[in-house]
Design an enzyme around this catalytic site. Structure first.
Site, PDB file in Angstrom:
ATOM      1  N   ALA A   1      -1.235   0.920   6.455  1.00 47.99           N
ATOM      2  CA  ALA A   1      -1.408   0.057   7.733  1.00 47.99           C
ATOM      3  C   ALA A   1      -2.423  -1.034   7.133  1.00 47.99           C
ATOM      4  CB  ALA A   1      -2.051   0.865   9.137  1.00 47.99           C
ATOM      5  N   ASP A   2      -2.376  -2.141   7.816  1.00 55.46           N
ATOM      6  CA  ASP A   2      -3.343  -3.240   7.369  1.00 55.46           C
ATOM      7  C   ASP A   2      -3.429  -4.161   8.562  1.00 55.46           C
ATOM      8  OD1 ASP A   2      -4.251  -4.522   4.896  1.00 55.46           O
ATOM      9  OD2 ASP A   2      -3.729  -6.009   6.158  1.00 55.46           O
ATOM     10  N   THR A   3      -4.612  -4.430   8.575  1.00 54.61           N
ATOM     11  CA  THR A   3      -5.096  -5.200   9.869  1.00 54.61           C
ATOM     12  C   THR A   3      -5.918  -6.411   9.551  1.00 54.61           C
ATOM     13  OG1 THR A   3      -5.560  -3.029  11.027  1.00 54.61           O
ATOM     14  CG2 THR A   3      -6.701  -4.974  11.956  1.00 54.61           C
TER      15      THR A   3
ATOM     16  N   LYS B   1       0.899  -1.333   0.045  1.00 54.46           N
ATOM     17  CA  LYS B   1      -0.114  -0.032   0.186  1.00 54.46           C
ATOM     18  C   LYS B   1       0.675   1.294   0.154  1.00 54.46           C
ATOM     19  CE  LYS B   1      -3.917  -1.954   2.649  1.00 54.46           C
ATOM     20  NZ  LYS B   1      -4.820  -1.871   3.832  1.00 54.46           N
TER      21      LYS B   1
END
Length: 222
Positions: A71-73, A54
């Site tokens: 960010a990634d969750t 990203k």
């Protein structure tokens, strides 16, 4: 050093709200990437890979000269990764599966400096104990439509459903952006936040965080 304008590689209203609490100015530049998980890929490697992708995609789109935040969750229950529910039935299944048990939330944070091709990544893993909510509460929550844009089909911050109890981790990470991890990543580039981030985070969330000191000291806490 002048305060940077951060490029946020997301259009998530939750991440936008969280970054506002730091005092840094930012602009959103959502990045469209392939988010499919590779065969056998562990959750920590998965979210770190997506966050980096990203950040690099946003750099190509924005031609940024300042730092890019991505960010990634992901919600992890045993060996299963739970994404956003695809239907009412899928949301119901996830909420029933998580009820009364502890699962993990992994959030990766990447700060990328395109002019210097420098990238700093960090990871927050949080233990999340869900309360034993009722079937009626599940149905009311699904009817609110809140689950459908959230991994694991729940929002920890939802006041009426309040799915989590006895929580002792980073609240902001479960929402999608662990702010103290972000702060310590920005410090790698020499940038200090304009605001007292732990104070602002706790005041806005009305949550007394037990882990922020350890995180800002560089410990693997979450």
């Amino acid at each position: 050093m002048s305060k940077p304008i951060i490029i946020l590689a997301s259009n998530s209203p939750r991440r936008q709200k969280l970054i506002e609490w730091t005092g840094w100015k930012f602009e959103s530049c959502p990045a469209d990437i392939d988010e499919r998980r590779r065969a056998g890929e562990p959750p920590d490697e998965y979210v770190l890979r997506l966050a980096e992708a990203k950040a690099r995609a946003a750099a190509a789109l924005s031609r940024a000269v300042g730092p890019i935040l991505a960010a990634d969750t992901v919600v992890v229950d045993g060996s299963e990764l739970l994404g956003k529910p695809e239907s009412v039935e899928d949301a119901r299944r996830m909420l029933q599966q998580l009820r009364g048990r502890v699962h993990q939330v992994y959030t990766a944070v990447v700060v990328y400096d395109p002019p210097n091709l420098r990238l700093v990544s960090d990871l927050c893993m949080t233990q999340v104990p869900m309360r034993n909510y009722t079937e009626q509460e599940i149905e009311r929550y699904i009817a609110s439509r809140d689950p459908f844009d959230k991994a694991g089909a729940y929002g920890i911050q939802h006041k009426r459903f309040h799915p989590v109890e006895n929580f002792q981790g980073c609240f902001a990470s479960v929402m999608g952006l662990p702010l103290c991890h972000f702060v310590r990543s920005m410090r790698e580039f020499g940038h200090e936040p304009p605001k007292d981030v732990p104070f602002a985070c706790q005041a806005n969330l009305k949550y007394e965080c037990p882990v922020f000191d350890a995180i800002l000291r560089g410990e693997q806490a979450g």
